[in-house]
Scaffold this motif. Sequence first.
Motif, mmCIF file in Angstrom:
data_model
loop_
_atom_site.group_PDB
_atom_site.id
_atom_site.type_symbol
_atom_site.label_atom_id
_atom_site.label_comp_id
_atom_site.label_asym_id
_atom_site.label_seq_id
_atom_site.Cartn_x
_atom_site.Cartn_y
_atom_site.Cartn_z
ATOM 1 N N ALA A 80 4.926 -11.999 2.959
ATOM 2 C CA ALA A 80 5.936 -11.542 3.914
ATOM 3 C C ALA A 80 7.108 -10.888 3.187
ATOM 4 N N GLY A 81 7.537 -9.735 3.704
ATOM 5 C CA GLY A 81 8.690 -9.042 3.173
ATOM 6 C C GLY A 81 8.421 -8.155 1.983
ATOM 7 N N GLN A 82 7.240 -8.273 1.365
ATOM 8 C CA GLN A 82 6.918 -7.402 0.240
ATOM 9 C C GLN A 82 6.568 -6.007 0.765
ATOM 10 N N ARG A 218 7.019 -18.293 -6.561
ATOM 11 C CA ARG A 218 6.995 -17.926 -5.146
ATOM 12 C C ARG A 218 8.097 -16.894 -4.894
ATOM 13 N N ASP A 219 7.753 -15.872 -4.127
ATOM 14 C CA ASP A 219 8.682 -14.775 -3.874
ATOM 15 C C ASP A 219 9.182 -14.865 -2.435
ATOM 16 N N ALA A 220 10.419 -15.317 -2.295
ATOM 17 C CA ALA A 220 11.002 -15.578 -0.983
ATOM 18 C C ALA A 220 11.472 -14.287 -0.319
ATOM 19 N N TYR A 221 11.713 -14.394 0.985
ATOM 20 C CA TYR A 221 12.154 -13.233 1.763
ATOM 21 C C TYR A 221 13.020 -13.721 2.918
ATOM 22 N N ARG A 222 14.097 -12.956 3.195
ATOM 23 C CA ARG A 222 14.961 -13.249 4.336
ATOM 24 C C ARG A 222 15.291 -11.952 5.053
ATOM 25 N N ASN A 223 15.262 -11.997 6.377
ATOM 26 C CA ASN A 223 15.547 -10.821 7.190
ATOM 27 C C ASN A 223 16.507 -11.198 8.309
ATOM 28 N N GLU A 248 19.161 -6.479 7.588
ATOM 29 C CA GLU A 248 19.603 -6.786 6.229
ATOM 30 C C GLU A 248 18.573 -7.725 5.617
ATOM 31 N N ASN A 249 18.172 -7.430 4.383
ATOM 32 C CA ASN A 249 17.020 -8.114 3.812
ATOM 33 C C ASN A 249 17.270 -8.510 2.359
ATOM 34 N N ARG A 250 16.749 -9.671 2.002
ATOM 35 C CA ARG A 250 16.768 -10.142 0.617
ATOM 36 C C ARG A 250 15.337 -10.488 0.231
ATOM 37 N N THR A 251 14.833 -9.859 -0.849
ATOM 38 C CA THR A 251 13.442 -10.026 -1.232
ATOM 39 C C THR A 251 13.325 -10.354 -2.712
ATOM 40 N N ASP A 252 12.642 -11.436 -3.017
ATOM 41 C CA ASP A 252 12.235 -11.705 -4.393
ATOM 42 C C ASP A 252 10.905 -11.008 -4.636
ATOM 43 N N PHE A 253 10.748 -10.406 -5.810
ATOM 44 C CA PHE A 253 9.473 -9.768 -6.125
ATOM 45 C C PHE A 253 9.179 -9.954 -7.606
ATOM 46 N N ASP A 254 7.943 -9.686 -7.978
ATOM 47 C CA ASP A 254 7.537 -9.824 -9.379
ATOM 48 C C ASP A 254 7.875 -8.525 -10.102
ATOM 49 N N GLY A 255 9.003 -8.545 -10.818
ATOM 50 C CA GLY A 255 9.460 -7.358 -11.513
ATOM 51 C C GLY A 255 9.734 -7.652 -12.970
ATOM 52 N N SER A 256 10.795 -7.054 -13.495
ATOM 53 C CA SER A 256 11.131 -7.228 -14.899
ATOM 54 C C SER A 256 12.629 -7.073 -15.075
#
Length: 625
Positions: A80-82, A218-223, A248-256
């Motif tokens: 979700a949110g990705q 775990r990659d969280a998401y808020r909307n 308005e959205n906050r997303t954790d993702f697998d980045g660097s």
Amino acid sequence: MNYPLMLAACSLPLAGAAFAEAPVTSLEPVVVTATRTPQADSLASVTVIDRAEIDRSQARSLPGLLQGLPGITVSRNGGAGQSASIFLRGTNSDHVLVLVDGIKIGSSTAGQTPFEDLPLEEIERIEIVRGPRSSLYGSEAIGGVIQIFTRRGGGALRPRLRVGAGSHGSAEVAAGMSGGGEQAWWSAGASLSHTDGINACDGRASPFAGCGVVQPDRDAYRNVGISLRGGYAFSDAAKLDVHLLRSENRTDFDGSEYAGNLSRAEQQVLGTTAVLQPLAPWTLTLTAGRSWDKYRSYFEDPDTGMEARFVDSFNTERDTLSLQNDLTIGVPHLLTLGLDYQEDRVGGTLEYTEDSRDNLGVFGQYQGYLGATDLELSLRQDDNQQFGGHTTGSAAIGYLIGQETRVSLSYGTAFKAPTFNDLYYPNYGSLDLDPEQSESLELGLTGILPLGQHASGDWDVHLYETRINDLIAYDAAASAVANVQKALIRGLEASSTIRYAAWVIQANATLLDPENRSKGPNEGNLLPRRPQQSVRLDVDRQLARWAAGATLYVAGRSFDDLANRDRLDGYALVDLRAEYELTDALKLQARVENLLDQDYETAYLYNRPGRSFYLTLSYQPGSGY
């Protein structure tokens, strides 16, 4: 075909998209997106999703709602949110034009719309038009147009409340109120959803494998979503509508540490539409709006969870203004003439050589209803500050065979202007780019199923071919993007709906051959992330206060890269849903997604949720059966 209703719709003083949801006595939905005028029976291939269908499906996101519809492929980079990409009829994900209440949205830098961030709770209706529509809307509408209408309101005062929770630490709450009476309409709503998410990507320590990193968290998401809309009918000849949609959205993702692993994004669209009818055969529609798309990325320290470093930001502002004249000539002819103006401005941490550009489009359309024959012709000229003039056109003809079957044939051209990233991104963009161009030919059959007195049904089949030239891609020899790719896409879409007593059965199938025609080692390969076969079956049953349903979605194999080395296996998903009406206003819903706990990917090395459970309680007076 209901010609009186079609002609009445064409002469309605409701030609603006903002008033498309006005009730009309018909078994067929009135659609405005296909021709920019109300139509009860379009020659285009159209899917309409209303609020009742959204509630019935218990979908948790807009990409989830669209998945498996005719001609649509959804690819998601995690849970979700990705990031989610929508491929319409096998064209690229940036070849679909997206409108909210008639206002164009999306990023002018990336060239796509963040479907995953649009709050589903604030949506009243969605119209999906498949096939080229640049001759009416300009750039981007190569694969088609998706128009979203926010909640409109009207009538008696009606509150609404929805709370839910489920797997992966998911929770949501939404509330709203609508009303207006006979001449006015208004609606206000807000929603909040959160999930702890899943591990988005099984990355590798290589920039060319999935997300390019190993970050098993775990990659969280808020909307947070907000919608406001209101309007007033001063008379039958003068109406005004104003609307706002924001998320308005906050997303954790697998980045660097270079790309970040946390993003904050905002999308907003504000618009107004005025409809005037100076004379009985003349309807004048004026639409103006502004859309924002803002994205900021950060690096979050995995030990403290704090935002340790700001990485990048990209900002888009788009102003649009449209003037449309609809002239009814006699009874069976409708002529539309209009102007569209658009100005894009970009900003952020990157310095572009140019940070703004404008576009002026002039279009005309003729619709004729001559006995058993329907005719649609349209032509448009766009003058863009960057790439100059571009002309597109389309022609469609339909013929009614008997009283229950219609055959149609259409041809259309379309284009997509280069994005700001394509033109100006440092060490990537090129000023020598031309617009991407396409030609499409389509044969359609639609009809009514003769099921007897106690049942009803309809069916449609569409066969099409789309050729796309000057596709923009990175050219290693030039160390910049260039018009180096071509594609040939052939497809077949078939769908049917049957209603019998308390049963509703919907089925569709898509066969797709998205071939890469670019010269070189990838010629003849499949375009990435487009399954060649997909099938969706929905079965629903209503029984007194109970309702239950199931969805089966099957997708064939595809590939994630142009070289067709990274294979995405086919998969089958089963979702179950049930609901019970506790009172006329209070409803309890339950949903199971991915019942068979399938392990599958729609993007290479990006995970999708396994078996998941969700429970929702909703309150809305007047929503009972």
